[in-house]
Write a protein that holds these residues in place. Structure first.
Motif, PDB file in Angstrom:
ATOM      1  N   GLN A 290       0.835  -1.200   0.000  1.00 51.29           N
ATOM      2  CA  GLN A 290       0.000   0.000   0.000  1.00 51.29           C
ATOM      3  C   GLN A 290       0.872   1.253   0.000  1.00 51.29           C
ATOM      4  N   ASN A 291       0.359   2.356  -0.585  1.00 50.45           N
ATOM      5  CA  ASN A 291       1.061   3.649  -0.570  1.00 50.45           C
ATOM      6  C   ASN A 291       2.526   3.473  -0.984  1.00 50.45           C
ATOM      7  N   CYS A 292       2.698   2.970  -2.169  1.00 50.19           N
ATOM      8  CA  CYS A 292       4.042   2.584  -2.610  1.00 50.19           C
ATOM      9  C   CYS A 292       5.013   3.757  -2.669  1.00 50.19           C
ATOM     10  N   ASN A 293       4.504   4.951  -2.987  1.00 48.65           N
ATOM     11  CA  ASN A 293       5.421   6.083  -3.063  1.00 48.65           C
ATOM     12  C   ASN A 293       6.108   6.362  -1.734  1.00 48.65           C
ATOM     13  N   THR A 294       5.402   6.163  -0.633  1.00 43.85           N
ATOM     14  CA  THR A 294       6.004   6.434   0.676  1.00 43.85           C
ATOM     15  C   THR A 294       7.056   5.395   1.044  1.00 43.85           C
ATOM     16  N   ALA A 295       7.051   4.266   0.363  1.00 51.53           N
ATOM     17  CA  ALA A 295       8.072   3.248   0.635  1.00 51.53           C
ATOM     18  C   ALA A 295       9.376   3.583  -0.055  1.00 51.53           C
ATOM     19  N   LEU A 296       9.334   4.430  -1.075  1.00 53.79           N
ATOM     20  CA  LEU A 296      10.518   4.784  -1.836  1.00 53.79           C
ATOM     21  C   LEU A 296      11.055   6.132  -1.401  1.00 53.79           C
ATOM     22  N   THR A 297      12.367   6.291  -1.472  1.00 55.93           N
ATOM     23  CA  THR A 297      12.971   7.589  -1.189  1.00 55.93           C
ATOM     24  C   THR A 297      12.717   8.522  -2.366  1.00 55.93           C
ATOM     25  N   THR A 298      13.023   9.792  -2.153  1.00 56.22           N
ATOM     26  CA  THR A 298      12.800  10.789  -3.198  1.00 56.22           C
ATOM     27  C   THR A 298      13.577  10.456  -4.463  1.00 56.22           C
ATOM     28  N   THR A 299      14.831  10.069  -4.284  1.00 58.16           N
ATOM     29  CA  THR A 299      15.656   9.717  -5.458  1.00 58.16           C
ATOM     30  C   THR A 299      15.067   8.519  -6.188  1.00 58.16           C
ATOM     31  N   GLU A 300      14.602   7.528  -5.452  1.00 59.37           N
ATOM     32  CA  GLU A 300      14.019   6.348  -6.078  1.00 59.37           C
ATOM     33  C   GLU A 300      12.744   6.708  -6.829  1.00 59.37           C
ATOM     34  N   GLN A 301      11.910   7.553  -6.228  1.00 59.29           N
ATOM     35  CA  GLN A 301      10.673   7.947  -6.900  1.00 59.29           C
ATOM     36  C   GLN A 301      10.982   8.685  -8.205  1.00 59.29           C
ATOM     37  N   ARG A 302      11.947   9.602  -8.138  1.00 58.80           N
ATOM     38  CA  ARG A 302      12.281  10.396  -9.326  1.00 58.80           C
ATOM     39  C   ARG A 302      12.833   9.499 -10.435  1.00 58.80           C
ATOM     40  N   ASN A 303      13.729   8.593 -10.071  1.00 58.95           N
ATOM     41  CA  ASN A 303      14.342   7.730 -11.080  1.00 58.95           C
ATOM     42  C   ASN A 303      13.353   6.716 -11.643  1.00 58.95           C
ATOM     43  N   LEU A 304      12.430   6.234 -10.806  1.00 60.42           N
ATOM     44  CA  LEU A 304      11.428   5.300 -11.299  1.00 60.42           C
ATOM     45  C   LEU A 304      10.546   5.992 -12.335  1.00 60.42           C
ATOM     46  N   ALA A 305      10.168   7.222 -12.058  1.00 57.67           N
ATOM     47  CA  ALA A 305       9.340   7.967 -12.997  1.00 57.67           C
ATOM     48  C   ALA A 305      10.103   8.268 -14.286  1.00 57.67           C
ATOM     49  N   ALA A 306      11.435   8.429 -14.165  1.00 59.63           N
ATOM     50  CA  ALA A 306      12.248   8.742 -15.346  1.00 59.63           C
ATOM     51  C   ALA A 306      12.654   7.487 -16.113  1.00 59.63           C
TER      52      ALA A 306
END
Length: 993
Positions: A290-306
């Motif tokens: 659940q709430n997968c974005n909160t499980a990832l750090t900011t860098t991980e979220q940015r790189n996953l989106a990229a």
């Protein structure tokens, strides 16, 4: 046995290590006063299958007294001066079946030898001398020449791998140099070294075998039982590897070149999770999906989106390369024989920046100064360059695929690739380190040989050996690395100097009396070793310009280590034979070692062996079928020197302290002395049978052995009142037994086509008999009486708890569906240490090697397989807690238990699904195509167009195929996150001028 027969046998048993070459010795023995009646006999010895010359074959005139003989040169040619042309010539060479030819008045003859890798009539090195294989009473086995030729062997161990029964060679780590472990007839010791003793050109060798160029090696013998190894006393219990370098021959100078080049790729890497799979895995592990974005750090979220999906393993590896070039020239006269060789090896491993460069120069010289005096040298100078830090494959294996190794410019390696986790290193960081690692070694074995005038068969020899090695390493981690930035530059420098020397006095008496023959060897030797290591570690540099050569660090910590030891030995060995039927060997050796305790400075080791050549009996009924049948029995003792220098003495460690603002020296005891410490002693028994059928068309050697080792070096717990909790004593015992088979067959040999098979298979079992004298197990160290030294011991995986299971009334009442189920072995409804058990075996059921060689005229194909069967190991890659609780590390892709996918093989993706960290075991057995070689011998007429006498071209593939159930990196490698095993394809040529 007639006198002439014995003299022929004595010639074939004459020492290669401890005497001058056969040609020089035999020339010295030619009878005087016969020059007027002598005739010149010339000839040539060729390979029956290909017609190429046989170099270094022994040619002996049967019945001459003294014995007259010589060796063939590079063209396979020989010449002899005989009293008449009515003699029979006996021709032999390692790797070929012995043959004879009657001159019958001829003075120019040609003889063709058939290849025979296991010929029982060949001459083999046995330590301080040689013997015919048919005269050997101990267990001695030899490497075939084919294992040393046309293969990309960077070291001797690679040539040994899977090639001999009872010799287990394991690649514990791969790479440009790699790390290979050799164990002969299993493991006798619990805590001491199990490495065999290595002897090069008669001198004990303590260096890395990578320093020796395999192309300069003439033969390798392995001594396995007490009869064969007792001559090395306190160092022989783990077996002995004898390496003999190539020698010169009489004749015009002959130049040869051999070289190969090739490429390598990694053989296997388990599939790791991609960036999206890693993100999904982390979401489930941390937030239960659940709430997968909160499980990832900011860098991980940015790189996953990229769309970042960093292939760390691909970035840490590349296509490797390997090449070697060897030049040698050999020649000489009856009085002078020389071999000069030079070699260059360059390996670029599959891990980026994993490099090895080796250069060697060898000079072997044998000089007869008079009829009774000869001198010689076997000298190698080598330089090994191991400079460069390879990318961290283990960090690459773990690295987060959502993190980039580069800065925003896409080319500069990031010092901190993951800002939210600054302690995570960049797996490519070692590529930026300055790293120099250079080793130079001089290894020389020199001799003076005196044949005592007027005392037939008596000789005296002095061997003097020196092994001088220096190693310089320097590493600097600059501010462009995380390691260096944290301390403003980090440097380590080390200088190592090793000086080993050996001086041996050898008296030998060889004489025949009718049907009797006697061969006695007496030895007195001294050996010493000095090892000096000086190093310094510095940090806090003003800049990175000078690297580790800078002299102004803010903090430097020096280290100094000096290790010296000496040995003194006396040895006597007597070989007696009667009528080529009954054989007896008795050996006694006394060793003194400075590292032993003051109450046990000397040890005495003895062995006795009997042999019966049953096929030579007049009453033997199957002479037409059985050409060799020999039974061998041996019993004796060997030692494992085991004790490091100074271990028997009480030792202190530095604990300096501050007294106000002044540093004051302080020391604490770290080791209690024990003046009674001594060697570990192994008593072994061996029974063997050597068999040759249909003129060695089928050749077999079977050995069965048992060994018991006492006085093991173990740390016994003591009261801590001394400030020390253990003391080392000789208290443990182990037992070993096994069986070995070596079989060679010529399956087809007709019409220019030949098919030969070589098989070796062996099984070994070891167990602990006693530990501390109280018959109690040592569970903490994993040592159990009656069990092998190495075992798998722990909780047993019993599946996965499923929805609907009666968990509340089980031995794990707090478990949840998806958790690991642990076997409640004693049925007491609770899981505790009493439920631990033995799982599978780390000891193989058997190891084996199989080589098939197919030859058609000048074309040959060799396929070499080796296998290890019956091994069970824990696969660390299946561990449930490899990623850490906050999921900072990647792992192997796999299926997890879920309610929708209720598998029974792996638990749910949760930090708590395997609370006792139960390991997952797999079958680590494998069958591997170790080498596949195709070669072609170019016809002499074509080779002659480029001025060559011989020309061979070949292609070889290594580690091309592996069959295994193991799902990790490789079943052979110790570390499953290390540099992977390489698949290598090379092409090369051998040319002689």
């Amino acid at each position: 046995m007639s006198v002439s027969r014995w003299r022929t046998a004595a010639l074939l048993a004459a020492p290669l290590l401890v005497t001058a070459p056969i040609g020089a010795r035999l020339a010295a023995q030619q009878p005087t006063g016969q020059a007027a009646t002598q005739v010149a006999v010339r000839g040539r010895v060729l390979v029956a299958e290909t017609g190429e010359p046989v170099v270094g074959a022994n040619v002996v005139a049967r019945g001459t007294n003294p014995v007259i003989g010589t060796q063939t040169n590079e063209r396979g040619e020989f010449s002899l001066r005989l009293p008449s042309a009515q003699y029979t010539l006996v021709v032999s060479r390692i790797g070929f079946a012995q043959d004879t030819i009657a001159l019958a008045g001829r003075t120019d003859v040609e003889l063709r030898l058939r290849r025979n890798a296991l010929s029982l009539s060949e001459v083999v090195v046995v330590g301080y001398g040689t013997q015919r294989r048919s005269d050997i009473t101990g267990s001695v086995t030899s490497i075939t020449p084919e294992r040393l030729e046309n293969k990309p062997n960077a070291s001797v161990e690679q040539a040994l791998q899977g090639a001999l029964p009872g010799v287990q060679v394991t690649t514990s780590s791969a790479g440009a140099e790699g790390n290979v472990n050799v164990q002969i007839r299993g493991r006798n010791s619990i805590s001491a070294s199990t490495n065999p003793l290595v002897v090069v050109d008669g001198i004990p060798y303590n260096g890395s075998l990578t320093d020796i160029n395999p192309s300069d090696i003439g033969s390798i013998e392995v001594l396995k039982d007490a009869s064969a190894t007792a001559i090395y006393g306190a160092r022989g219990s783990n077996g002995v590897i004898l390496i003999t370098s190539k020698r010169g021959t009489s004749g015009k100078p002959q130049v040869a070149y051999s070289g190969y080049t090739g490429r390598s790729e990694y053989a296997n890497i388990p599939r790791l999770m991609t960036a999206q799979e890693f993100a999904d895995f982390k979401c489930v592990r941390i937030n239960n999906g659940q709430n997968c974005n909160t499980a990832l750090t900011t860098t991980e979220q940015r790189n996953l989106a990229a769309g970042v999906n960093t292939p760390w393993v691909d970035l840490a590896t590349h296509s490797g390369s390997q090449q070697q070039h060897d030049f040698n020239v050999r020649g000489g006269s009856d009085d002078t024989k020389y071999y000069l060789g030079g070699s260059l090896l360059k390996i670029d491993g599959v891990a980026r920046n994993d490099l090895l460069d080796r250069a060697t120069v060898r000079a072997n010289l044998d000089q007869r100064l008079s009829k009774w005096l000869s001198v010689g040298t076997n000298t190698q100078v080598s330089q090994i360059d191991r400079s460069g830090r390879g990318a961290s494959f283990e960090n690459a294996f773990f690295a987060n695929p959502l993190i980039s190794p580069y800065e925003a410019d896409g080319t500069t390696l990031a010092v901190v690739p993951w800002p939210e986790d600054p302690v995570t290193n960049n797996a490519l960081e070692p590529l930026l380190a300055v790293d120099d690692d250079l080793t130079r070694r001089l290894f020389t074995s020199n001799f003076l040989q005196l044949t005592v005038p007027r005392v037939q068969g008596l000789s005296f020899r002095v061997n003097a050996g020196l092994d001088l090695a220096s190693s310089k390493t320097g590493t600097y981690w600059g501010r462009n690395t995380q390691t260096g930035r944290a301390v403003q530059g980090l440097a380590t420098v080390s200088n190592t100097l090793r000086n080993d020397w050996t001086l041996e006095n050898i008296l030998r008496y060889q004489r025949g009396f009718g049907a009797h023959n006697l061969d006695f060897t007496g030895l007195y030797s001294r050996q010493g070793s000095d090892l000096d290591v000086n190093g310094v570690r510095g940090q806090g540099f003003p800049n990175d310009v000078l690297g580790y050569r800078s002299t102004v660090p803010l903090l430097s910590v020096p280290t100094v280590s000096v290790t010296d030891y000496d040995l003194v030995s006396q040895m006597g060995r007597a070989n007696y034979g009667y009528d080529d039927r009954y054989l007896l060997t008795f050996t006694v050796r006394r060793d003194g070692y400075s590292g032993f305790g003051s109450n046990n400075k000397y040890g005495v080791f003895t062995s006795t062996a009997l042999g019966w050549n049953a096929a030579n009996e007049a009453f033997f009924p199957w002479k037409e079928t059985v050409n060799t049948l020999k039974v061998r029995l041996s019993y004796g003792q060997n030692g494992n020197q085991a004790i490091r220098p100074y271990r028997t003495l009480s030792q202190l460690d530095d604990r300096s302290y501050l007294n106000g603002d002044v540093a004051a020296p302080g020391y604490i005891p770290t080791t209690l002395g024990n003046p009674d410490l001594k060697w570990e002693t192994t008593t072994s028994r061996n029974v063997g049978v050597d068999l040759g059928l249909w003129n060695d068309r089928v050749r077999a050697t079977i050995d069965a052995y048992s060994a018991s080792t006492r006085d093991l070096l173990l740390a016994r717990a003591i009261s801590s009142v001394h400030g020390i909790t253990t003391i080392t004593q000789n208290i443990g015992r182990t037992a070993n037994k096994g069986i070995e088979l070596q079989l060679g067959t010529t399956n087809i040999d007709r019409g220019g086509f030949q098919w030969q098979t070589e098989l070796n298979i062996s099984a070994n079992r070891n167990r602990i008999v006693d530990l501390y004298g109280d018959k109690q197990d040592d569970i903490v160290n994993g040592w159990f009486i009656g069990r092998p030294i190495d075992v798998n011991y722990g909780y047993q995986f019993a599946g996965i708890w499923q929805t609907g299971d009666d968990i509340a009334n089980s031995a794990q009442p707090t478990a949840k569906p998806g958790d690991v189920k642990i076997a409640d072995l004693n049925g007491d409804k609770k899981i505790d240490p009493l439920d631990r058990t033995f799982i599978g075996s780390l000891q193989p059921d058997y190891i084996a090697g199989l080589a098939n060689t197919f030859r058609y005229k000048r074309l040959s194909l060799n396929a070499y397989l080796n296998t290890v069967q019956g091994v069970t190991r824990s696969n660390i890659l299946l561990g449930t807690n490899q990623v850490f609780s906050d999921v900072r590390r990647n792992t192997v892709y796999r299926q997890y238990w879920t309610a929708a996918n209720p598998i029974n093989t792996y638990p749910a993706n949760s930090n708590t699904s395997n609370p006792l960290s139960v390991p997952f075991y797999e079958d680590a057995s494998f069958v591997r195509l170790r080498d596949l070689s195709l070669q072609y011998d170019v016809p002499t007429t074509l080779a002659g167009r480029i001025g060559a006498r011989t020309l061979r071209v070949y292609v070889n593939g290594r580690n091309l195929w592996t069959s295994t159930k193991w799902t990790g990196l490789d079943p052979e490698l110790s570390n499953q996150r290390s540099i992977p095993l390489e698949r290598i394809v090379t092409g090369g040529l051998n040319v002689g001028f």
